[in-house]
Design a protein around this motif. Structure first.
Motif, short mmCIF file in Angstrom:
data_model
loop_
_atom_site.label_atom_id
_atom_site.label_comp_id
_atom_site.label_asym_id
_atom_site.label_seq_id
_atom_site.Cartn_x
_atom_site.Cartn_y
_atom_site.Cartn_z
N ALA A 129 0.81 -1.22 0.00
CA ALA A 129 0.00 0.00 0.00
C ALA A 129 0.85 1.27 0.00
N ASN A 130 1.91 1.32 0.77
CA ASN A 130 2.74 2.53 0.92
C ASN A 130 4.11 2.34 0.30
N TYR A 131 4.14 1.74 -0.87
CA TYR A 131 5.44 1.38 -1.45
C TYR A 131 6.28 2.59 -1.83
N ARG A 132 5.69 3.69 -2.26
CA ARG A 132 6.48 4.86 -2.68
C ARG A 132 7.22 5.49 -1.49
N PRO A 133 6.54 5.89 -0.40
CA PRO A 133 7.29 6.47 0.73
C PRO A 133 8.24 5.48 1.39
N GLU A 134 7.85 4.22 1.42
CA GLU A 134 8.73 3.21 2.01
C GLU A 134 10.00 3.05 1.17
N ARG A 143 5.35 -5.31 2.60
CA ARG A 143 6.43 -4.43 3.03
C ARG A 143 7.66 -4.64 2.17
#
Length: 129
Positions: A33-38, A101
């Motif tokens: 879900a949050n692959y860009r900021p991660e 993740r």
């Protein structure tokens, strides 16, 4: 009485092991879900100098077979600035996700990334130390 009943459900006569969190081939993987900021947080530590990256491009996560298991991965291409100010040829990496993740970056990702559409990734070009 309840613990005995649960133990009986988990065990079996054929001596197979049981795990709630097994890494089996059949276990569905969630979409990251949050692959860009991660990914940006990871790149700040991965790159020697995250400032001045050019030609950054990133794909949406896609499901691919990695070592016989279905995994989500995103493809990343960029040109990093060298210490003398020059730029390298663009690098293509595969970013592997496990359980939604970021798990690792695969240096030679061109085979895994074959045919994947990439779009500009301006957030990477704007990174600071």
């Amino acid at each position: 009485m309840l613990p005995v009943a649960l133990a009986a459900c988990a065990g079996g006569d054929d001596s197979r092991s049981f795990s709630l969190f097994s890494d089996s081939k059949d276990m569905p993987q969630p979409v990251p879900a949050n692959y860009r900021p991660e990914l940006l947080a990871f790149l700040r530590t991965y790159l020697n100098n995250p400032v001045g990256v050019r030609d950054a491009a990133l794909s949406e996560p896609v499901m691919r077979d990695v070592n016989g298991k279905p995994r989500y991965l995103a493809c990343l291409r960029y040109s990093a600035r060298e210490s003398d100010g020059s730029y390298r040829e663009p690098h293509e990496r595969a970013v592997l996700f496990l359980n939604g993740r970021l798990d690792r970056m695969i240096e030679k990702g061109s085979e895994l990334c074959a045919g994947v559409a990439m779009a500009p990734f301006p957030e990477m070009e704007k990174m600071t130390r």
